[in-house]
Design a protein around this motif. Structure first.
Motif: not given
Length: 164
Positions: A116, A119, A126
């Motif tokens: 995460s 990203i 994703n």
């Protein structure tokens, strides 16, 4: 005697970061990331491209093994199946080398946090989270030394690898 480190693990576990630090810690070392041997756009997974990437990897690793300038060869790639590891090792001229096979391990919660963050920084897409999480358990059954990365910094992980 040379040492070749094969460092596998799911996407986001820290293979490249650990390998880059290991390169700095070991004398006369060289590093190859398997992803560099298959960096294409569009990225296509076919029987032809899978065979090509294995040839590329093995050619470069054998070149490093034959080069007198290098004592330590570090290779990282996802390597989530035993057949991938075996094919690489069986294609290498390791007669004068020690082979250390490592799987970097992580739990789902920590992997999701790491991915995460990647990203959010725009360095991963994703869709990587589900693909990476799905591979976590595949590393448990491999014939490799398991190195847990949870709650360890890069220096601690590298120190553990250096004791192998």
């Amino acid at each position: 005697m040379k040492t070749i480190y094969l460092i596998g693990g799911t996407m986001g576990v820290g293979k490249t970061t650990v390998s880059q630090q290991l390169k700095k810690e070991l004398p006369n070392s060289v590093f190859l990331d398997g992803d560099w041997c298959w960096d294409a756009d569009p990225f296509q997974v076919t029987e032809e491209t899978k065979a090509m990437v294995m040839r590329n990897i093995c050619f470069l690793l054998n070149s490093f093994l034959h080069c007198t300038a290098y004592k330590n060869i570090i290779f990282c790639w996802v390597m989530h199946e035993q057949s991938i590891i075996d094919e690489i090792i069986n294609s290498l001229n390791t007669g004068d080398a020690r082979v250390i096979k490592i799987s970097l391990m992580i739990d789902e919660t920590n992997l999701r946090k790491r991915l995460s963050a990647d990203i959010a920084r725009g360095i991963r897409s994703n869709d990587v989270i589900d693909r990476s999480v799905a591979r976590i358990n595949m590393y448990q059954i491999l014939d490799t030394i398991k190195v847990d990365t949870v709650n360890k910094n890069i220096c601690e992980i590298v120190s553990e690898i250096l004791t192998l």
